[in-house]
Structure formats: C-alpha cells, structure tokens
Scaffold this motif. Structure first.
Motif, PDB file in Angstrom:
ATOM      1  N   ALA A 281       0.841  -1.203   0.000  1.00 23.06           N
ATOM      2  CA  ALA A 281       0.000   0.000   0.000  1.00 23.06           C
ATOM      3  C   ALA A 281       0.872   1.248   0.000  1.00 23.06           C
ATOM      4  O   ALA A 281       0.511   2.268  -0.583  1.00 23.06           O
ATOM      5  N   ILE A 282       2.030   1.141   0.648  1.00 21.68           N
ATOM      6  CA  ILE A 282       2.938   2.286   0.729  1.00 21.68           C
ATOM      7  C   ILE A 282       4.380   1.808   0.746  1.00 21.68           C
ATOM      8  O   ILE A 282       4.708   0.818   1.397  1.00 21.68           O
ATOM      9  N   VAL A 283       5.214   2.514   0.000  1.00 20.70           N
ATOM     10  CA  VAL A 283       6.661   2.272   0.022  1.00 20.70           C
ATOM     11  C   VAL A 283       7.306   3.561   0.511  1.00 20.70           C
ATOM     12  O   VAL A 283       7.098   4.631  -0.071  1.00 20.70           O
ATOM     13  N   ILE A 284       8.057   3.464   1.588  1.00 21.31           N
ATOM     14  CA  ILE A 284       8.716   4.625   2.176  1.00 21.31           C
ATOM     15  C   ILE A 284      10.194   4.584   1.803  1.00 21.31           C
ATOM     16  O   ILE A 284      10.866   3.578   2.032  1.00 21.31           O
ATOM     17  N   ILE A 285      10.690   5.668   1.232  1.00 21.56           N
ATOM     18  CA  ILE A 285      12.091   5.735   0.811  1.00 21.56           C
ATOM     19  C   ILE A 285      12.870   6.595   1.807  1.00 21.56           C
ATOM     20  O   ILE A 285      12.736   7.818   1.834  1.00 21.56           O
ATOM     21  N   SER A 286      13.675   5.944   2.632  1.00 23.78           N
ATOM     22  CA  SER A 286      14.516   6.688   3.579  1.00 23.78           C
ATOM     23  C   SER A 286      15.995   6.526   3.244  1.00 23.78           C
ATOM     24  O   SER A 286      16.854   7.071   3.937  1.00 23.78           O
ATOM     25  N   ALA A 287      16.294   5.756   2.188  1.00 20.48           N
ATOM     26  CA  ALA A 287      17.682   5.500   1.801  1.00 20.48           C
ATOM     27  C   ALA A 287      18.344   6.771   1.285  1.00 20.48           C
ATOM     28  O   ALA A 287      17.709   7.580   0.607  1.00 20.48           O
ATOM     29  N   GLY A 288      19.607   6.939   1.614  1.00 25.55           N
ATOM     30  CA  GLY A 288      20.334   8.108   1.132  1.00 25.55           C
ATOM     31  C   GLY A 288      21.564   8.358   1.981  1.00 25.55           C
ATOM     32  O   GLY A 288      21.719   7.801   3.076  1.00 25.55           O
ATOM     33  N   ALA A 289      22.443   9.194   1.470  1.00 23.87           N
ATOM     34  CA  ALA A 289      23.655   9.555   2.203  1.00 23.87           C
ATOM     35  C   ALA A 289      23.297  10.473   3.359  1.00 23.87           C
ATOM     36  O   ALA A 289      22.413  11.327   3.248  1.00 23.87           O
ATOM     37  N   GLY A 290      23.974  10.304   4.480  1.00 19.29           N
ATOM     38  CA  GLY A 290      23.717  11.133   5.643  1.00 19.29           C
ATOM     39  C   GLY A 290      24.350  12.506   5.502  1.00 19.29           C
ATOM     40  O   GLY A 290      25.314  12.693   4.759  1.00 19.29           O
ATOM     41  N   GLN A 291      23.779  13.457   6.222  1.00 20.48           N
ATOM     42  CA  GLN A 291      24.288  14.829   6.193  1.00 20.48           C
ATOM     43  C   GLN A 291      25.491  14.953   7.123  1.00 20.48           C
ATOM     44  O   GLN A 291      25.393  14.683   8.319  1.00 20.48           O
ATOM     45  N   LYS A 292      26.623  15.340   6.595  1.00 25.92           N
ATOM     46  CA  LYS A 292      27.840  15.475   7.383  1.00 25.92           C
ATOM     47  C   LYS A 292      27.956  16.881   7.968  1.00 25.92           C
ATOM     48  O   LYS A 292      27.329  17.815   7.468  1.00 25.92           O
ATOM     49  N   PRO A 293      28.757  17.050   9.026  1.00 34.75           N
ATOM     50  CA  PRO A 293      28.936  18.391   9.619  1.00 34.75           C
ATOM     51  C   PRO A 293      29.393  19.401   8.567  1.00 34.75           C
ATOM     52  O   PRO A 293      30.313  19.128   7.796  1.00 34.75           O
ATOM     53  N   GLY A 294      28.732  20.542   8.524  1.00 35.86           N
ATOM     54  CA  GLY A 294      29.087  21.577   7.565  1.00 35.86           C
ATOM     55  C   GLY A 294      28.345  21.467   6.252  1.00 35.86           C
ATOM     56  O   GLY A 294      28.348  22.402   5.450  1.00 35.86           O
ATOM     57  N   GLU A 295      27.686  20.330   6.012  1.00 36.08           N
ATOM     58  CA  GLU A 295      26.926  20.157   4.779  1.00 36.08           C
ATOM     59  C   GLU A 295      25.503  20.668   4.960  1.00 36.08           C
ATOM     60  O   GLU A 295      24.926  20.546   6.042  1.00 36.08           O
TER      61      GLU A 295
END
Length: 216
Positions: free
Chosen positions: A77-91
């Motif tokens: 019914a739902i696909v949640i996309i949380s995949a991705g590169a993390g935010q680094k300090p200063g970004e």
C-alpha cells in the motif's frame, strides 16, 4: 497490463538507517499494518533490524516483519524511501543532491518495474528535490508520490511553543512552510493554541506589548 492488487495492510521501508529503522518501529507500534518489509543495500542490516523490531510484536498487534527485496513492493500500500547519504557536519541538505539522486536512480526504477500501484513516501534529504526526482524516475502520478516536507519541522515548532507557553503541544497549531531546509519560514499569522491566536496569548501573558502612539 493487469491491474495490480494492493494489500492495504502492507508497508515497505527502503533504507534501514536511523530514520528507516525508527519509522518501522513506530509503524509496528501503531498497528496500522500486518506486514512490514525492510529493504536495504546491506541485506544483513535489513535482516538484523527486522529481527530486532519483530521482538516487540508481543507487545503490539499481530504482524509479520521481515527483510525482503523489491519484489515485495509490488502489492504494498505504501513504500517509504529513507535510503540516502547522511548529512555530514558543515553540509547543507542541498549538498546531498548529487549523492542521493544517484542512489534514487538505483532504487526507484526497481520499484516502478514491479507495477507498483500504491503510494510512495519520500523522507530522504533534500526531500523536496528528491520527491520530484522520484516522480520522474517512477513515472507515477504526482498524487501518489509524497514528500514528508516540513512535517518534522512543524512538530518541533509545536513542541517548543508548547514548552515555552507551558501548554500541551497537542493543542498548539503552527506550521513551518516552504522547503525543508534553510529557506523555510514559520507561518506565525496562523499559529494558535486551541483556536486562540498566538499573538493574543503572548499579549495576555506579557511576552510583548504593543506600543501605541497618538497624534499630538
């Protein structure tokens, strides 16, 4: 092409980092679904998180939580996309665009080719841009690809206002609008507590005073 059957009690989480795992745990507690599938580039990570969260099922509603693959997204019914590169300090969140667009190019087409007929929810950053990317890569209509937007920002605002005013934050109604990032703004004019404008509450409590002037 045959119409895909949707299992209204099935959810899929793509990405098993902090956000993905915490979201699945919350979904487990909510009882909204009877089947939750975890997908991650690291299959062992997905299996480990699925096992850990499954151990909480005895204290929640009956459901099946397991690690799977993109075939499991077909009838969700739902696909949640949380995949991705993390935010680094200063970004900034915008600095993540190129890295996360590349990741989405490896994920979204895999879901689309399974004739996915449910709702796609994007929670990876920068969420507004990646939601548009997901629409283009999936070919799904805009009303079936949703970004989490400023929901978290608004929740934080409501909590802090409730804390500052010593009221239940559930009674605070205030919103942050715009892009989820440095350009977002607070819609102060519509903020209220149980229908009472925030400006009136602040004035009554002496948080600020209007300076009145008159012609001499």
């Amino acid at each position: 092409m045959t119409k895909q059957i949707i299992n209204s009690k099935k959810a899929v989480m793509v990405g098993c980092g902090f956000v993905g795992s915490a979201s699945v745990f919350a979904l487990m507690q909510s009882g909204l679904f009877t089947e939750i599938v975890l997908i991650d580039a690291d299959k062992n990570k997905a299996e480990g998180e699925a096992m850990d969260i499954s151990h909480g099922v005895p204290f929640a509603s009956p459901m099946k939580i397991y690690a799977g693959d993109y075939d499991d997204a077909a009838d969700a019914a739902i696909v949640i996309i949380s995949a991705g590169a993390g935010q680094k300090p200063g970004e900034t969140r915008l600095d993540l665009v190129n890295k996360n667009v590349a990741i989405f190019k490896s994920i979204i087409p895999e879901i689309a080719k399974r004739n996915f007929a449910g709702i796609m929810l994007v929670v990876a950053n920068p969420v507004d841009i990646l939601t548009q990317v997901a629409i283009k890569l999936s070919g799904l209509p805009e009303n079936r690809v949703i970004g989490s937007g400023t929901v978290l920002d608004s929740a934080r605002l409501r909590y802090r206002l409730g804390e500052h005013l010593s009221v239940d934050s559930r009674s605070v109604h205030a919103f942050i609008v715009g892009e989820h990032g440095d350009s977002e703004v607070v819609a102060w004019s519509s903020a209220n507590v149980s229908g009472v404008p925030l400006s009136e509450i602040c004035e009554m409590r002496g948080h600020y005073k209007h300076k009145k002037t008159r012609k001499k």
